[in-house]
Design a protein around this motif. Structure first.
Motif, PDB file in Angstrom:
ATOM      1  N   GLY A  31      41.019  78.841  53.587  1.00  0.00           N
ATOM      2  CA  GLY A  31      42.330  79.128  54.149  1.00  0.00           C
ATOM      3  C   GLY A  31      42.893  80.436  53.670  1.00  0.00           C
ATOM      4  N   PRO A  32      44.057  80.804  54.191  1.00  0.00           N
ATOM      5  CA  PRO A  32      44.684  82.075  53.839  1.00  0.00           C
ATOM      6  C   PRO A  32      45.425  82.000  52.528  1.00  0.00           C
ATOM      7  N   VAL A  33      46.005  83.095  52.162  1.00  0.00           N
ATOM      8  CA  VAL A  33      46.856  83.142  50.977  1.00  0.00           C
ATOM      9  C   VAL A  33      47.980  82.130  51.123  1.00  0.00           C
ATOM     10  N   LEU A  34      48.315  81.461  50.043  1.00  0.00           N
ATOM     11  CA  LEU A  34      49.383  80.466  50.102  1.00  0.00           C
ATOM     12  C   LEU A  34      50.716  81.126  50.328  1.00  0.00           C
ATOM     13  N   PRO A  35      51.581  80.596  51.204  1.00  0.00           N
ATOM     14  CA  PRO A  35      52.909  81.159  51.415  1.00  0.00           C
ATOM     15  C   PRO A  35      53.715  81.139  50.132  1.00  0.00           C
ATOM     16  N   ALA A  36      54.616  82.104  50.017  1.00  0.00           N
ATOM     17  CA  ALA A  36      55.449  82.180  48.809  1.00  0.00           C
ATOM     18  C   ALA A  36      56.318  80.959  48.641  1.00  0.00           C
ATOM     19  N   THR A  37      56.657  80.270  49.745  1.00  0.00           N
ATOM     20  CA  THR A  37      57.543  79.126  49.651  1.00  0.00           C
ATOM     21  C   THR A  37      56.931  77.993  48.858  1.00  0.00           C
ATOM     22  N   THR A  38      55.579  77.969  48.712  1.00  0.00           N
ATOM     23  CA  THR A  38      54.942  76.912  47.936  1.00  0.00           C
ATOM     24  C   THR A  38      54.857  77.287  46.465  1.00  0.00           C
ATOM     25  N   GLY A  39      55.211  78.523  46.156  1.00  0.00           N
ATOM     26  CA  GLY A  39      55.093  78.979  44.789  1.00  0.00           C
ATOM     27  C   GLY A  39      53.752  79.604  44.477  1.00  0.00           C
ATOM     28  N   GLY A  40      52.730  79.338  45.344  1.00  0.00           N
ATOM     29  CA  GLY A  40      51.405  79.895  45.127  1.00  0.00           C
ATOM     30  C   GLY A  40      50.815  79.401  43.829  1.00  0.00           C
ATOM     31  N   GLU A  45      56.941  84.377  40.443  1.00  0.00           N
ATOM     32  CA  GLU A  45      56.818  85.711  39.848  1.00  0.00           C
ATOM     33  C   GLU A  45      55.447  86.301  40.098  1.00  0.00           C
ATOM     34  N   ALA A  46      54.410  85.460  39.989  1.00  0.00           N
ATOM     35  CA  ALA A  46      53.053  85.953  40.251  1.00  0.00           C
ATOM     36  C   ALA A  46      52.897  86.333  41.713  1.00  0.00           C
ATOM     37  N   ALA A  47      53.477  85.515  42.606  1.00  0.00           N
ATOM     38  CA  ALA A  47      53.403  85.825  44.037  1.00  0.00           C
ATOM     39  C   ALA A  47      54.091  87.147  44.332  1.00  0.00           C
ATOM     40  N   SER A  48      55.249  87.364  43.709  1.00  0.00           N
ATOM     41  CA  SER A  48      55.979  88.614  43.917  1.00  0.00           C
ATOM     42  C   SER A  48      55.168  89.806  43.429  1.00  0.00           C
ATOM     43  N   SER A  49      54.490  89.653  42.291  1.00  0.00           N
ATOM     44  CA  SER A  49      53.679  90.734  41.750  1.00  0.00           C
ATOM     45  C   SER A  49      52.503  91.046  42.661  1.00  0.00           C
ATOM     46  N   ARG A  50      51.847  89.995  43.181  1.00  0.00           N
ATOM     47  CA  ARG A  50      50.731  90.223  44.103  1.00  0.00           C
ATOM     48  C   ARG A  50      51.214  90.911  45.373  1.00  0.00           C
ATOM     49  N   ALA A  51      52.383  90.490  45.881  1.00  0.00           N
ATOM     50  CA  ALA A  51      52.924  91.097  47.093  1.00  0.00           C
ATOM     51  C   ALA A  51      53.201  92.577  46.883  1.00  0.00           C
TER      52      ALA A  51
END
Length: 350
Positions: A31-40, A45-51
Motif C-alpha cells: 500500500g501507499p504511505v500512511l495518511p498523516a491522520t493515522t499518525g503514521g 512529528e515524524a510524518a511532518s519531518s518526512r513531508a
C-alpha cells in the motif's frame, strides 16, 4: 524494488530519492504511505519531518524543470502530512507549469483550507482562475491579499491583468501604476501597463513605456516582441516585422504578423486582452528559464480539504482545459509569439 523501478520510469530520479527516504519507515509492500491522520509510523512529528523532506525535493525538482516529478513529490508530501501548506502550494505551482489549471486551482484551494490568510495561496488561486478564464474570481482573491498587504507589487500586477481580462482597463492601469510606485523597476508591471494602454488605443503613451524596455541594456526577447506586438496592433506592420525579425525566423515572423492582424480585427477589447493573456509556460520548464529557449466550487474556500488530487494520473487535456471565449479560438499565439503578451510575474515567493 519494483516500486522504485516503476517510479523511476514515470517520475524520474527525484521519486526514487523520495521513496528511499520514506519506504523503510512508512510504506508497506502492499500500500501507499500512511495518511498523516493515522499518525503514521513514528507519530505526527515524524510524518511532518518526512513531508518536509519530500517538499524540499519537490522544490529542487521545480527549479530543475522536473515539473511532473515535483507534482508527485508534493502530492506524496500531502498524503504524509495533510496539513503541510508548503506541499499544497508547491503542488499548485507544479500543476500550473504542467498546464493543468483546474487541478492547480484545487491544490490552491487545499492550501487555503490549511491557512485562509496565506498570501501565496490566494495568489496561486488567482493565477489558476486567470488560466481558466475566470478573472472575476482572481480579482476577489487578489483583493484579499491587498487588504492585508496594500503595497504587494506582485498582487497589484496580477490584479491589473485580471482587470484587463475583464475589460476594465482603467482599473488595470491604476493597479499597474500603483505597483510601479512600490517597484519602479518592475518589468512585468511596465510591460502590462504598456499593453493595457495599447488596448485602450493610447498608443503614444504605450510606446513611451514599451520602447525603453525593448531598447535598453536589459532588453529581452519578450520585451522586444511585445514592442513588435504593440506596433502590430497599431497597424504599423512594417515596424512590427522589423522588430520580429530580430529574434524570429521567416516563418515565425510571418505567423506573428498574421496573429497581429487577427487580434487587431477584434472589436471587443476584452477579447483582445484574452488573446494577450498570460499563457502557461512550456510544460516542465520553469518560468525563469523560458527566456533562454529557442525561437471545490469557486467561492467555497476556505473549508474542508477537497478530494485527493492525482498528479500521477493526470486527466485528459480536454477535461483540464477550459473553453476559449467565443471569437478567440483561432487566436492562440503562434510558436514565435510564445513570449508575447501580458506577464503575470510568475509564482509569489514564500
Amino acid at each position: 524494488m519494483s516500486k522504485l523501478r516503476c517510479c523511476a520510469r514515470h517520475g524520474g530520479w527525484f521519486i526514487v530519492l523520495a521513496l528511499a527516504l520514506i519506504l523503510s519507515g512508512c510504506a508497506t509492500s502492499n500500500g501507499p504511505v500512511l495518511p498523516a491522520t493515522t499518525g503514521g509510523l513514528g507519530g505526527p512529528e515524524a510524518a511532518s519531518s518526512r513531508a518536509m523532506s519530500l517538499v524540499r525535493l519537490g522544490e529542487t525538482a521545480l527549479r530543475t524543470g522536473e515539473s511532473t516529478s515535483a507534482a508527485q513529490l508534493f502530492e506524496q508530501a500531502l498524503v504524509t502530512d495533510g496539513r503541510n501548506l508548503a506541499a499544497a502550494l508547491g503542488l499548485g505551482r507544479a500543476l500550473l507549469l504542467l498546464d493543468r489549471p483546474l487541478d492547480a486551482g484545487r491544490a490552491f484551494e487545499r492550501a487555503l483550507a490549511i491557512d485562509s490568510t496565506a498570501a501565496a495561496a490566494h495568489y496561486g488561486y488567482a493565477r489558476a482562475m486567470m488560466a481558466q478564464r475566470r478573472p472575476e474570481m482572481a480579482v476577489e482573491h487578489l483583493r484579499a491579499i491587498l487588504e492585508r498587504q496594500p503595497d504587494d507589487a506582485s498582487a497589484l500586477n496580477a490584479l491589473g491583468v485580471a482587470y484587463d481580462l475583464e475589460g476594465r482597463h482603467d482599473l488595470a492601469a491604476e493597479s499597474y501604476r500603483k505597483g510601479l510606485t512600490v517597484a519602479p523597476a518592475s518589468v512585468p508591471l511596465r510591460n502590462n501597463l504598456g499593453l493595457s494602454l495599447v488596448l485602450q488605443g493610447r498608443f503614444d503613451e504605450a510606446l513611451a513605456i514599451l520602447k525603453p524596455l525593448a531598447d535598453g541594456t536589459g532588453s529581452t526577447r519578450r520585451t522586444r516582441q511585445n514592442l513588435a506586438l504593440a506596433f502590430g496592433l497599431m497597424g504599423d506592420t512594417t515596424t512590427a516585422e522589423r522588430l520580429s525579425r530580430i529574434d524570429l525566423g521567416e516563418e515565425e515572423t510571418r505567423d506573428n504578423l498574421a496573429y497581429f492582424t487577427a487580434v487587431r480585427a477584434l472589436l471587443d477589447t476584452r477579447l483582445q486582452a484574452e488573446a494577450l493573456a498570460p499563457r502557461p509556460p512550456a510544460a516542465g520548464i520553469p518560468e525563469d528559464l523560458q527566456e533562454k529557449m529557442p525561437g471545490p466550487a469557486a467561492g467555497s474556500v476556505p473549508g474542508a480539504p477537497p478530494a485527493a488530487i492525482s498528479a500521477i494520473d493526470p486527466p485528459s487535456r480536454a477535461a483540464s482545459a477550459p473553453a476559449a471565449p467565443a471569437g478567440t479560438e483561432a487566436l492562440r499565439p503562434p510558436t514565435g509569439a510564445r513570449m508575447m503578451g501580458m506577464d503575470d510575474g510568475g509564482p509569489m515567493r514564500l
